[in-house]
Design a protein around this motif. Structure first.
Motif, PDB file in Angstrom:
ATOM      1  N   LYS A 197      60.452 -19.498 -64.923  1.00 47.50           N
ATOM      2  CA  LYS A 197      60.807 -18.085 -64.456  1.00 47.50           C
ATOM      3  C   LYS A 197      62.212 -17.423 -64.703  1.00 47.50           C
ATOM      4  O   LYS A 197      62.648 -16.370 -64.789  1.00 47.50           O
ATOM      5  CB  LYS A 197      60.413 -18.034 -63.099  1.00 47.50           C
ATOM      6  CG  LYS A 197      58.844 -17.810 -62.892  1.00 47.50           C
ATOM      7  CD  LYS A 197      58.279 -17.583 -61.369  1.00 47.50           C
ATOM      8  CE  LYS A 197      58.072 -18.916 -60.600  1.00 47.50           C
ATOM      9  NZ  LYS A 197      57.512 -18.896 -59.400  1.00 47.50           N
ATOM     10  N   ALA A 233      62.728 -16.993 -68.733  1.00 48.22           N
ATOM     11  CA  ALA A 233      62.038 -16.270 -69.324  1.00 48.22           C
ATOM     12  C   ALA A 233      62.363 -14.784 -68.834  1.00 48.22           C
ATOM     13  O   ALA A 233      62.173 -13.660 -69.561  1.00 48.22           O
ATOM     14  CB  ALA A 233      60.747 -16.553 -69.324  1.00 48.22           C
ATOM     15  N   ALA A 234      63.012 -14.522 -67.773  1.00 52.82           N
ATOM     16  CA  ALA A 234      63.328 -13.403 -67.129  1.00 52.82           C
ATOM     17  C   ALA A 234      63.980 -12.442 -67.875  1.00 52.82           C
ATOM     18  O   ALA A 234      65.329 -12.928 -68.506  1.00 52.82           O
ATOM     19  CB  ALA A 234      64.023 -13.532 -65.570  1.00 52.82           C
ATOM     20  N   ASP A 235      63.813 -11.175 -67.928  1.00 52.99           N
ATOM     21  CA  ASP A 235      64.326 -10.046 -68.530  1.00 52.99           C
ATOM     22  C   ASP A 235      64.284  -8.588 -68.105  1.00 52.99           C
ATOM     23  O   ASP A 235      63.645  -7.885 -68.581  1.00 52.99           O
ATOM     24  CB  ASP A 235      63.655 -10.130 -70.024  1.00 52.99           C
ATOM     25  CG  ASP A 235      64.727  -9.591 -71.219  1.00 52.99           C
ATOM     26  OD1 ASP A 235      65.955  -9.931 -71.126  1.00 52.99           O
ATOM     27  OD2 ASP A 235      64.397  -8.743 -71.883  1.00 52.99           O
ATOM     28  N   HIS A 253      60.535  -7.546 -67.042  1.00 54.39           N
ATOM     29  CA  HIS A 253      59.539  -8.253 -67.612  1.00 54.39           C
ATOM     30  C   HIS A 253      59.807  -9.598 -67.819  1.00 54.39           C
ATOM     31  O   HIS A 253      60.814  -9.922 -67.442  1.00 54.39           O
ATOM     32  CB  HIS A 253      58.960  -7.749 -68.715  1.00 54.39           C
ATOM     33  CG  HIS A 253      59.877  -7.331 -70.221  1.00 54.39           C
ATOM     34  ND1 HIS A 253      60.895  -6.467 -70.126  1.00 54.39           N
ATOM     35  CD2 HIS A 253      59.993  -8.086 -71.264  1.00 54.39           C
ATOM     36  CE1 HIS A 253      61.374  -6.677 -71.025  1.00 54.39           C
ATOM     37  NE2 HIS A 253      61.139  -7.722 -71.792  1.00 54.39           N
ATOM     38  N   TYR A 254      59.159 -10.289 -68.803  1.00 54.96           N
ATOM     39  CA  TYR A 254      59.571 -11.734 -69.223  1.00 54.96           C
ATOM     40  C   TYR A 254      59.356 -11.746 -70.642  1.00 54.96           C
ATOM     41  O   TYR A 254      58.795 -11.045 -71.437  1.00 54.96           O
ATOM     42  CB  TYR A 254      58.519 -12.694 -68.462  1.00 54.96           C
ATOM     43  CG  TYR A 254      58.903 -12.864 -66.995  1.00 54.96           C
ATOM     44  CD1 TYR A 254      59.716 -13.607 -66.552  1.00 54.96           C
ATOM     45  CD2 TYR A 254      58.059 -11.867 -66.128  1.00 54.96           C
ATOM     46  CE1 TYR A 254      59.770 -13.789 -65.054  1.00 54.96           C
ATOM     47  CE2 TYR A 254      58.260 -11.908 -64.776  1.00 54.96           C
ATOM     48  CZ  TYR A 254      59.237 -12.753 -64.283  1.00 54.96           C
ATOM     49  OH  TYR A 254      59.483 -12.781 -62.984  1.00 54.96           O
ATOM     50  N   ARG A 255      60.226 -12.641 -71.344  1.00 52.80           N
ATOM     51  CA  ARG A 255      60.636 -12.768 -72.847  1.00 52.80           C
ATOM     52  C   ARG A 255      59.723 -13.262 -73.524  1.00 52.80           C
ATOM     53  O   ARG A 255      58.708 -14.008 -72.972  1.00 52.80           O
ATOM     54  CB  ARG A 255      61.656 -13.479 -73.052  1.00 52.80           C
ATOM     55  CG  ARG A 255      63.055 -12.718 -72.480  1.00 52.80           C
ATOM     56  CD  ARG A 255      64.204 -13.674 -72.582  1.00 52.80           C
ATOM     57  NE  ARG A 255      65.396 -12.933 -71.918  1.00 52.80           N
ATOM     58  CZ  ARG A 255      66.685 -13.458 -72.325  1.00 52.80           C
ATOM     59  NH1 ARG A 255      66.725 -14.691 -72.582  1.00 52.80           N
ATOM     60  NH2 ARG A 255      67.595 -12.685 -71.792  1.00 52.80           N
ATOM     61  N   TRP A 309      59.137  -9.182 -75.613  1.00 50.67           N
ATOM     62  CA  TRP A 309      58.053  -9.379 -74.721  1.00 50.67           C
ATOM     63  C   TRP A 309      56.890  -9.843 -75.333  1.00 50.67           C
ATOM     64  O   TRP A 309      56.781  -9.778 -76.403  1.00 50.67           O
ATOM     65  CB  TRP A 309      57.693  -8.106 -74.113  1.00 50.67           C
ATOM     66  CG  TRP A 309      57.220  -6.826 -74.837  1.00 50.67           C
ATOM     67  CD1 TRP A 309      57.907  -5.980 -75.704  1.00 50.67           C
ATOM     68  CD2 TRP A 309      55.688  -6.732 -75.026  1.00 50.67           C
ATOM     69  NE1 TRP A 309      57.178  -5.147 -76.482  1.00 50.67           N
ATOM     70  CE2 TRP A 309      55.924  -5.683 -75.894  1.00 50.67           C
ATOM     71  CE3 TRP A 309      54.654  -7.322 -74.544  1.00 50.67           C
ATOM     72  CZ2 TRP A 309      54.537  -5.117 -76.475  1.00 50.67           C
ATOM     73  CZ3 TRP A 309      53.387  -6.704 -74.984  1.00 50.67           C
ATOM     74  CH2 TRP A 309      53.325  -5.636 -75.744  1.00 50.67           C
ATOM     75  N   LYS A 343      51.215 -12.812 -71.779  1.00 51.41           N
ATOM     76  CA  LYS A 343      51.233 -14.156 -71.256  1.00 51.41           C
ATOM     77  C   LYS A 343      49.708 -14.495 -70.599  1.00 51.41           C
ATOM     78  O   LYS A 343      49.643 -14.764 -69.572  1.00 51.41           O
ATOM     79  CB  LYS A 343      52.274 -14.179 -69.942  1.00 51.41           C
ATOM     80  CG  LYS A 343      53.626 -13.746 -70.447  1.00 51.41           C
ATOM     81  CD  LYS A 343      54.334 -14.437 -71.397  1.00 51.41           C
ATOM     82  CE  LYS A 343      55.999 -14.054 -71.566  1.00 51.41           C
ATOM     83  NZ  LYS A 343      56.097 -12.693 -71.847  1.00 51.41           N
ATOM     84  N   VAL A 373      55.125 -12.990 -61.360  1.00 46.57           N
ATOM     85  CA  VAL A 373      55.258 -12.963 -62.782  1.00 46.57           C
ATOM     86  C   VAL A 373      54.116 -12.137 -63.293  1.00 46.57           C
ATOM     87  O   VAL A 373      54.269 -11.001 -64.082  1.00 46.57           O
ATOM     88  CB  VAL A 373      55.282 -14.184 -63.649  1.00 46.57           C
ATOM     89  CG1 VAL A 373      55.339 -13.964 -65.091  1.00 46.57           C
ATOM     90  CG2 VAL A 373      56.553 -14.892 -63.247  1.00 46.57           C
ATOM     91  N   GLU A 392      54.266  -8.491 -65.121  1.00 43.74           N
ATOM     92  CA  GLU A 392      53.979  -8.336 -66.577  1.00 43.74           C
ATOM     93  C   GLU A 392      52.978  -7.328 -66.864  1.00 43.74           C
ATOM     94  O   GLU A 392      52.944  -6.299 -67.650  1.00 43.74           O
ATOM     95  CB  GLU A 392      53.507  -9.601 -67.023  1.00 43.74           C
ATOM     96  CG  GLU A 392      54.424 -10.685 -67.313  1.00 43.74           C
ATOM     97  CD  GLU A 392      55.284 -10.290 -68.637  1.00 43.74           C
ATOM     98  OE1 GLU A 392      54.835 -10.576 -69.694  1.00 43.74           O
ATOM     99  OE2 GLU A 392      56.670  -9.684 -68.415  1.00 43.74           O
TER     100      GLU A 392
END
Length: 693
Positions: A550, A553-555, A558-560, A569, A572, A589, A593
């Protein structure tokens, strides 16, 4: 064998003709989805015939590979012929005008057509009894074609029906010599055709057709029906002019299938009024040997090691017709209702179209130890047999309806490693090229992908069955694979994942999720086996990995896609197991997402990730199933429905498509659309609520 005898006893005494009830010709639900190609005849990756047209008479019927497998059909009414299936034949211009197709409805095991032919109406039903709780029926390669003709006015009409199969069904290329003959046995008549060479299981590859075994057309001896072998054009001419078939020419040897002969079936129904008349015929394919597994040819499951012949199977299919038809209707209703309750009518129609494709992308048999084997073919991709990362996305359907079939895909992978022939610390990708399953042929390993897949699915089976006895059989292997994921899964090196068409990608965040869920899966199984200390140890490890994930990958909102790529992105979809198992490692998450994904959708669905506009529809359905409500879930599902309904690519359902144009890529007729059942799996566990967001 005892099971077969018991089945025959139960079915003894049933009528051998179509029941007068109208139920068989009325779909349990009307469907509005325009299939890219309509499923007609099928049983396995080789015996698979589709109509890639809006109307059954608009084009040639084909194999999923697009190779021609022509079927022809016509009804002669008061001396005038109406073609309801197949294209006009330039060598037989008198073979009727096109009928008028009024409707087509595609249900899980049956396809229903209705045509108007002058002053009569024809109902036509293609039935493939792929019932997941009956392995004999599911594996028996015999399809029913049922028909009903009735007058639309108050008059009586003279009606004859014609149905034609050609040797193209039994060849890979049109230059292969074939031999056809007529067989009478047990009160039934059969037309049989196959290649002369009969090279069992020798022909491997992707878009190839079977060129061993025999196609059969079968019907009962009675005053109305007849079967015959003769030239295709000559047979059509004779039927169009007289309503009868030409006499059989005896055994026919064709140098090739370009100038081919007809395997023709006819029913002279006499005068037909508004009450109508009905009948059915059967088409089947006996491949003799189905696959080569570890250098040993194996027969299909229904043969029970050679104790059951194709003639036994046809006789059973004929005597059990009414019972099987009713069971198919009951299953169609069940499956449609499951979909409708989980996600609405559009979702139910997607499942109805997909079901036969999923099952018929496999072959069922047993190994020499008696283990059930259910091997997929990687259609439209590379032709691999029993690919692990096809098993993974297809799993939801089997977890819902019969986990034994899922085991049938996985046991051979376990056994391959246990034998010592595969000694890497992660599972194989495949077992060869269909129909030869002698060991992996894929040139690149997928260590994290396949290790996570096998661990997650073994745990999913344990959850479905309420015990981990299957996992216990292979616990040493599962431990080795889990430890590999612990060591290498947090931040995967440059390697392929199941979406291998996108290429290698280091630091893949979704692949890391799969590793984390694989470790958690091992913990869940250990706990079910009473190994509490082991379960606690590995769950603690999975949770530590998730916390690091977490952060890495946080961006922002959203998460990368990859840990080292800001501004990227991806879907997932592997997080779905966190929700199914109630582990709550990725709850926040998932919520973040899903909200982000809704801002990235195109007309025909959510792209796979930020690199391209293409997507995988099976993964969209996994992603959709994580939504907290049906309303949100349908926002992801409806664009997939629109893709299927509107795609200009007319082929068996594709799972890889452009989300802007709606065009489909190479993948087609694949088992992975079994992933469409993930919302059903979630719904049955009470994880998707009804109502508004």
């Amino acid at each position: 064998m005892k099971k077969i005898i018991a089945l025959c006893v139960v079915l003894c005494g049933l009528l051998q003709s179509v029941s007068a009830t109208e139920d068989f010709f009325k779909p349990v639900r009307n469907t509005g989805l325009r299939a890219p190609a309509v499923p007609l005849l099928m049983s396995d990756p080789f015996f698979s015939v589709w109509s890639p047209c809006n109307n059954l008479y608009d084009g040639v019927t084909t194999h999923w590979s697009k190779a021609a497998k022509p079927l022809s059909g016509a009804v002669r009414v008061d001396g005038e012929t109406y073609r309801f299936m197949g294209t006009a034949d330039s060598t037989c211009l008198s073979f009727g005008r096109a009928a008028v197709q009024k409707s087509v409805n595609v249900l899980p095991t049956q396809t229903y057509y209705t045509f108007v032919c002058g002053q009569v109406e024809l109902d036509l039903v293609f039935t493939v009894p792929l019932l997941p709780d009956d392995l004999d029926l599911l594996s028996t390669p015999i399809n029913y074609v049922s028909y009903r003709v009735r007058a639309l006015d108050k008059k009586a009409h003279a009606v004859q029906l014609y149905f034609e199969v050609t040797p193209w069904m039994a060849v890979n290329t049109v230059n292969q010599p074939t031999v056809a003959n007529v067989i009478s046995q047990g009160g039934m008549t059969y037309l049989r055709c196959g290649t002369i060479e009969q090279a069992y299981t020798a022909h491997i590859g992707d878009a190839v057709g079977i060129d061993w075994g025999y196609v059969y057309v079968a019907g009962h001896h009675n005053a109305r029906t007849s079967l015959s072998l003769n030239g295709s054009s000559e047979m059509k001419e004779a039927f169009a002019h007289t309503g009868r078939l030409l006499p059989t020419r005896g055994e026919i040897v064709n140098r090739d299938t370009i100038n081919t002969h007809a395997m023709a079936y006819s029913d002279d129904m006499g005068t037909v009024d508004k009450n109508g008349k009905t009948g059915f015929m059967m088409i089947g394919y006996d491949d003799v040997y189905s696959v080569e597994y570890m250098y040993s040819r194996r027969m299909a499951y229904w043969k029970h090691g050679g104790e059951v012949s194709i003639f036994d199977a046809f006789e059973r299919a004929a005597s059990g017709y009414e019972s099987v038809m009713r069971r198919c209707r009951d299953f169609d209703e069940l499956l449609y209702a499951d979909g409708e309750q989980a996600g609405g009518a559009k979702y139910a129609e997607l499942l109805s179209l997909s079901y036969r494709q999923v099952i018929a992308a496999h072959k069922l048999f047993t190994d020499e130890k008696g283990n059930l084997m259910f091997f997929s073919k990687e259609n439209g991709s590379n032709g691999c047999i029993n690919t692990v990362d096809l098993t993974y996305p297809s799993a939801p359907l089997f977890l819902v309806y019969n986990p034994e079939l899922l085991k049938g895909m996985m046991t051979s992978i376990f056994e391959y490693s246990a034998s010592g022939r595969w000694n890497k610390p992660f599972p194989a990708h495949d077992l060869g090229t269909y129909p030869q399953a002698n060991g992996q042929i894929y040139e690149g390993d997928m260590p994290i992908e396949e290790g996570g897949n096998m661990l997650i699915l073994t745990a999913a089976i344990a959850k479905a069955e309420g015990n981990a006895s299957y996992a216990a059989r292979y616990w040493n292997l599962l431990t080795i694979w889990t430890d590999y994921l612990v060591e290498y899964g947090q931040d995967p090196e440059n390697q392929l994942c199941t979406d291998d068409f996108a290429g290698h990608w280091a630091h893949n965040a979704n692949l890391s999720v799969k590793a984390i869920m694989g470790v958690a899966a091992y913990s869940e199984m250990a706990r079910m086996l009473g190994l509490t200390e082991t379960a606690d140890k590995y769950m603690d490890t999975a949770r530590r990995m998730a916390e690091k994930w977490k952060k890495d990958a946080a961006d922002g909102d959203h998460y990368r896609l990859a840990f080292d790529r800001a501004g990227t992105w991806s879907q997932k979809y592997n997080m779905v197991w966190d929700k199914i198992w109630g582990l709550n490692m990725f709850t926040e998450v998932i919520d973040k997402e899903l909200a982000y994904y809704l801002t990235k959708q195109n007309k025909y669905g959510l792209p796979l990730d930020c690199r391209k506009e293409y997507t995988k529809s099976d993964w969209i359905l996994w992603t959709a199933s994580m939504a907290p409500t049906q309303d949100m879930m349908r926002k992801f599902i409806d664009p997939v429905y629109d893709f299927v309904n509107e795609t200009p690519t007319r082929q068996a359902l594709g799972d890889w498509h452009e989300t802007v144009s709606g065009e489909s890529y190479h993948f087609r007729a694949r088992s992975v659309v079994g992933g469409y059942w993930m919302p059903v799996l979630m719904y049955k566990q009470g994880l998707i609520s009804t109502g508004n967001q």
